[in-house]
Design a protein around this motif. Sequence first.
Motif, short mmCIF file in Angstrom:
data_model
loop_
_atom_site.label_atom_id
_atom_site.label_comp_id
_atom_site.label_asym_id
_atom_site.label_seq_id
_atom_site.Cartn_x
_atom_site.Cartn_y
_atom_site.Cartn_z
N ALA A 1 14.07 12.30 -23.47
CA ALA A 1 13.74 13.36 -22.53
C ALA A 1 12.24 13.62 -22.49
CB ALA A 1 14.49 14.65 -22.91
N ARG A 2 11.59 13.65 -23.67
CA ARG A 2 10.14 13.86 -23.71
C ARG A 2 9.39 12.75 -22.97
NH1 ARG A 2 11.07 16.53 -28.83
NH2 ARG A 2 11.34 14.55 -29.90
N SER A 3 9.81 11.51 -23.16
CA SER A 3 9.14 10.39 -22.49
C SER A 3 9.37 10.44 -20.98
CB SER A 3 9.65 9.07 -23.05
OG SER A 3 9.31 8.92 -24.42
N ASP B 1 0.82 -1.21 0.00
CA ASP B 1 0.00 0.00 0.00
C ASP B 1 0.86 1.26 0.00
OD1 ASP B 1 -2.29 -1.52 0.02
OD2 ASP B 1 -2.57 -1.42 2.20
N ASP B 2 2.02 1.18 0.65
CA ASP B 2 2.87 2.37 0.76
C ASP B 2 4.00 2.42 -0.27
OD1 ASP B 2 4.13 0.15 1.97
OD2 ASP B 2 5.48 1.48 3.08
N LEU B 3 4.25 1.33 -0.99
CA LEU B 3 5.36 1.31 -1.94
C LEU B 3 5.14 0.27 -3.03
CD1 LEU B 3 8.25 2.12 -2.82
CD2 LEU B 3 9.11 0.34 -1.28
N VAL B 4 5.38 0.69 -4.27
CA VAL B 4 5.34 -0.21 -5.42
C VAL B 4 6.68 -0.10 -6.15
CG1 VAL B 4 4.28 -0.63 -7.68
CG2 VAL B 4 2.84 -0.07 -5.72
N LEU B 5 7.28 -1.25 -6.46
CA LEU B 5 8.50 -1.28 -7.27
C LEU B 5 8.25 -2.14 -8.50
CD1 LEU B 5 11.49 -0.98 -7.99
CD2 LEU B 5 12.03 -2.78 -6.32
N ILE B 6 8.39 -1.54 -9.68
CA ILE B 6 8.18 -2.23 -10.95
C ILE B 6 9.48 -2.22 -11.74
CG2 ILE B 6 6.91 -2.20 -13.15
CD1 ILE B 6 4.63 -0.74 -11.63
N ASP B 7 9.85 -3.38 -12.25
CA ASP B 7 11.05 -3.55 -13.06
C ASP B 7 10.62 -3.73 -14.51
OD1 ASP B 7 13.57 -4.20 -14.07
OD2 ASP B 7 13.45 -6.29 -13.40
N ASP B 8 11.21 -2.96 -15.44
CA ASP B 8 10.80 -3.07 -16.83
C ASP B 8 12.00 -2.91 -17.76
OD1 ASP B 8 7.95 -2.99 -18.37
OD2 ASP B 8 9.47 -1.97 -19.54
N TYR B 9 11.96 -3.65 -18.86
CA TYR B 9 13.06 -3.70 -19.83
C TYR B 9 13.07 -2.51 -20.79
CZ TYR B 9 16.16 -6.21 -23.17
OH TYR B 9 17.19 -6.61 -23.98
N ALA B 10 12.10 -1.60 -20.65
CA ALA B 10 11.94 -0.50 -21.60
C ALA B 10 13.25 0.23 -21.86
CB ALA B 10 10.89 0.49 -21.07
N HIS B 11 13.62 0.35 -23.15
CA HIS B 11 14.87 1.01 -23.50
C HIS B 11 14.76 1.85 -24.77
CE1 HIS B 11 14.75 -2.83 -25.63
NE2 HIS B 11 15.56 -2.32 -26.53
N HIS B 12 13.56 1.99 -25.28
CA HIS B 12 13.26 2.84 -26.44
C HIS B 12 12.28 3.91 -25.98
CE1 HIS B 12 11.33 4.03 -30.25
NE2 HIS B 12 12.41 3.59 -30.85
N PRO B 13 12.36 5.14 -26.51
CA PRO B 13 11.46 6.20 -26.04
C PRO B 13 9.98 5.83 -26.06
CG PRO B 13 13.16 7.14 -27.44
CD PRO B 13 13.35 5.64 -27.50
N GLU B 14 9.54 5.13 -27.11
CA GLU B 14 8.12 4.74 -27.19
C GLU B 14 7.76 3.73 -26.11
OE1 GLU B 14 5.67 6.03 -29.08
OE2 GLU B 14 7.17 7.51 -29.68
N GLU B 15 8.67 2.81 -25.82
CA GLU B 15 8.42 1.84 -24.75
C GLU B 15 8.32 2.54 -23.40
OE1 GLU B 15 10.82 -2.03 -26.56
OE2 GLU B 15 11.86 -0.61 -25.29
N ILE B 16 9.24 3.47 -23.15
CA ILE B 16 9.23 4.21 -21.89
C ILE B 16 7.94 4.99 -21.73
CG2 ILE B 16 10.34 6.11 -20.64
CD1 ILE B 16 13.01 5.10 -21.86
N LYS B 17 7.53 5.66 -22.80
CA LYS B 17 6.28 6.44 -22.75
C LYS B 17 5.09 5.55 -22.43
CE LYS B 17 4.75 8.14 -26.68
NZ LYS B 17 4.66 9.05 -27.87
N ALA B 18 5.00 4.40 -23.10
CA ALA B 18 3.88 3.48 -22.87
C ALA B 18 3.90 2.90 -21.46
CB ALA B 18 3.92 2.35 -23.90
N THR B 19 5.08 2.58 -20.96
CA THR B 19 5.20 2.01 -19.62
C THR B 19 4.79 3.03 -18.55
OG1 THR B 19 6.97 0.54 -20.34
CG2 THR B 19 6.77 0.93 -17.97
#
Length: 457
Positions: free
Chosen positions: A378-380, A327-345
């Motif tokens: 930077a935009r993402s 409830d007080d903390l969420v940690l998510i690990d993601d492979y995103a390494h392209h600007p579009e992936e980062i934006k979507a994530t």
Amino acid sequence: MDFSKVKSVYFIGIGGIGMSALARYFKANGYAVAGYDRAQTVLIDELQKEGIEICFEDELALISDVYKNPLSTLVVYTPAVSLEHEQLCYFSSHSFTIKKRSEVLGLLTCRKKGICVAGTHGKTTISTMVAHLLKQSAVDCSAFLGGVSQNYKTNLLLSERSDYVVLEADEFDRSFLKLKPYLALVSSADADHLDIYGDDRSVKESFVEFGGLIKAGGILLTKKEIELEFKERDEVCHLRYSLEDQEADFFADNIRLVDGLYCFDFYARGAVMKDMVLGVPGMVNVENAVGACAVACLTGVGEDEMRRALCGFKGIRRRFDYRIKRDDLVLIDDYAHHPEEIKATIRSVRALYPKRRVTGVFQPHLFSRTKDFYKDFARSLNQLDELIMLDIYPAREEPMEGVSSHIILDLVDLPVRKIVDKKKLIDEIKAVNPEVLLMMGAGDIDKEIDKVANALR
């Protein structure tokens, strides 16, 4: 190639996610398997426990004699390895059969019904979803996955009764042009790997060429919004899917969150499957699920089978991977390494936690990708509330003058934004006291995830 003459297989770059799946395949089929990689990882630990011999120094003396007979040894290498690699040079100069991973996969797809999932992003999740949907049905399949399935704890699935083989069609180094699909899915074709392709037009042309490799009687399934001009062929059926565009052959409607998971109605060429529940979070995964369910329909998976499997899908290691969920903390690990992936994530995280502060930790991958897309990164990243960056992970590249994480950070407009050394990462994270922490990147940031999770627990 006559596999009947091959007794042993040596992999140069065995620790890669695609290479390791192929190594496991040959091991499972009775071949002697060994290989080289430059560093110990969790995946390499698993391969060694499965009986695969691995060395970490580029020395000829570390190659066992069983792999030194050119008449019975196949050598498989990844394009990420330098052509000056000593072991690779030895095999090249002694008449060994040497293949890229993509070439070996291409040989396998010639003999099977290959379901090949391509796209600059989305392909790992979609191919793993497809494999799970087929595996949990009477259709069944084998699969070479670009990630470790949380359902099966592996990146290789085998079947003795199904002619379908699911695999990720990787555009890097134009590898996917070695494949011969029965069914090809294209999820995206954004600019990437410009060190290979040169420009966006060449990337798109390569995807169009991939679509032209489909066997007669096969299927091309593309995301409707992709702006690619595929050559229509009478002997290939071209269908389209979309998240919500009702003019597509396959789409979702009535999308809503129920207890943190998305529920939607799935439309398949006029038919509708009501109230499908996706077992993993994130709106980005709903679109992936539409593509995967479309493939399942086209290969004969039944509605009840699909419904159960989709709800039971647990995701992929390092793809929107919850490491802490309190409830007080969420940690998510993601492979995103392209600007579009980062934006979507980030958008997916925002949809799930609209009232919570989102802190991102991002490690750029490759100097060339950073140079090509630093403004887009930077935009993402500006969608975050706070940003902590690590230095660029170089992978196969040498440093480029003037290219560093700073060229991204300088364009980010957030009240908290900084670049830190990995040794100080945990202290910096604790200092911001995150509510939702999103760690992203395709480099060695994965080695920090457990350390961060343990520190925050």
